[in-house]
Design a protein around this motif. Sequence first.
Motif, PDB file in Angstrom:
ATOM      1  N   GLU A 124      19.955  30.891  38.877  1.00  0.00           N
ATOM      2  CA  GLU A 124      20.901  30.061  38.117  1.00  0.00           C
ATOM      3  C   GLU A 124      22.209  29.883  38.896  1.00  0.00           C
ATOM      4  OE1 GLU A 124      20.945  28.202  34.978  1.00  0.00           O
ATOM      5  OE2 GLU A 124      18.934  28.219  35.804  1.00  0.00           O
ATOM      6  N   ASP A 125      22.892  31.001  39.190  1.00  0.00           N
ATOM      7  CA  ASP A 125      24.139  30.901  39.961  1.00  0.00           C
ATOM      8  C   ASP A 125      23.835  30.425  41.382  1.00  0.00           C
ATOM      9  OD1 ASP A 125      26.128  31.856  38.070  1.00  0.00           O
ATOM     10  OD2 ASP A 125      25.094  33.777  38.197  1.00  0.00           O
ATOM     11  N   THR A 167      25.776  26.029  37.420  1.00  0.00           N
ATOM     12  CA  THR A 167      24.464  26.593  37.731  1.00  0.00           C
ATOM     13  C   THR A 167      23.570  25.493  38.304  1.00  0.00           C
ATOM     14  OG1 THR A 167      23.618  26.114  35.531  1.00  0.00           O
ATOM     15  CG2 THR A 167      24.677  28.262  35.842  1.00  0.00           C
TER      16      THR A 167
END
Length: 551
Positions: A124-125, A167
Amino acid sequence: MMNPIVKSIVLSDGRTITLETGKLAKQADGAVTLRTGNTVLLATVCAAKDATPGTDFMPLQVEYREKFASSGRFPGGFMKREGKPSDYEVLTSRLIDRALRPLFPDDYHADVFVNVILFSADGEDMPDALAGLAASAALAVSDIPFNGPISEVRVARIDGKLIVNPTFSQLKQADLDIMVGATLDNIMMVEGEMNEVSEAEMLEAIKFAHEEIKKQCQAQIELTEEVGKTVKRKYCHEENDEELRKQVWSNCYQKAYDVAASQNPNKHERMDAFEAIQESFLETIPEEERDEKAPLVARYYHEVEKEAMRRCILDEGKRLDGRTTTEIRPIWCEVDALPSPHGSAIFTRGETQSLTTVTLGTKLDEKIIDDALVHGTDRFLLHYNFPPFSTGEARPQRGTGRREIGHGNLANRALKKVIPDNYPYVIRVVSDILESNGSSSMATVCAGTLALMDAGVKIKKPVAGIAMGLISENKGQKYAILSDILGDEDHLGDMDFKVCGTKDGITATQMDIKVDGLSYEILEKALAQAKIGREHIMGKMLETISEPRAD
């Protein structure tokens, strides 16, 4: 006994980034572990104790690498081991390098190696937006001389709202995506793509990014104090001869100024004239001292040449090739330049020339992406080649360099926004630079647009690109913004600002600033001047082919 020091940074949306030092890689000059969520990066920095004799530049090497284990995957291929860096890793390394490099002291020439490794990722990050912060923090906890700290953040605009470090899933919905690198006081680097946004909207995003970066820089300053590394190592990498420096200035400055003011549009004749001044000065030195003093003379003469060119522009408004500050070099274009490729075009602006081809393919020709975090296919490819003969250099041509990957990526981002949605063919654009004197990546954008229209690709709108420059003094109190810069104006100037877009807005940008104190007012004027230049270039392109050919 371990005694790790931890610093936390809270982003505007409440997410936390932690910086930890003193636990991992303790034999490096500086090492910091960055964590946010389940994403973990280790950044290390090592510098040689002294400079290699004869080095007169900053030998900085930045490597960003992603471990496949970070996302629980095996590398592909027979070896099942990470190999050469992917394009994504090279591009991330360049983003870090471009923000760090200008901030090392001018007289510091020791080899410096910065390594940033992704050890854990949650998918995600986005780690590329955190790598610049990690690298700068590693420098902050070392004793390596560095005029930082810096940080980098990504800013995306989703449904009209600006978000810091989005993200992967959020970024898919964004109509603006830029990476910004900056110190506490100054913007250093910008790169990004957008869906035809205005100049004002892009500036707003840069300002938003800078506010976040200030918090991250302040945390690094506090970390430096806690670690006790506020005093950096002493060094002496340059020997100087002040008497010789005075002689070079008194003998060569006026001659160099006269060459700069002669406004010769031929790059090689101009270079020969500048070199002749240095050679004639060397002949005044006794032969037994000449070899010993030649490197010092070269360094001092470079300062003379730089100052002569800058003064000529600031005081008289005279550029090296005779143009005014807003003037674009002569342009000629040609489409259907080659008989066999699906589409081809030549775009020539002054002494910069791109021959670009377009090839259309089927689903079997898609590029398969198998990186540690990103895996899928790519249906629009753009490759940029910069052979040595384009600048008249006699040297062998090796593999694709980092610069070629970076320039190709910028042109790709500029053009992919106008490719029709759900286009049935895979597209490969190849730009071969046949001549270069500044702005070759922007020539690629222009030639790419022409070649796509020649191939019958129904692009939404034509795209043009321009490279802007800046000469300034006294922290921007006196300055000149230059349209369509030459190679020398890029090398000897204070800014390289590339802007690509359609008639309705910007699609991609890349900016590198080499000077302190550049105000947003100057940036605003540069963007306005770039728009006028871009529209002029677009007009010349549309005289050659005004719309895509019929299928």
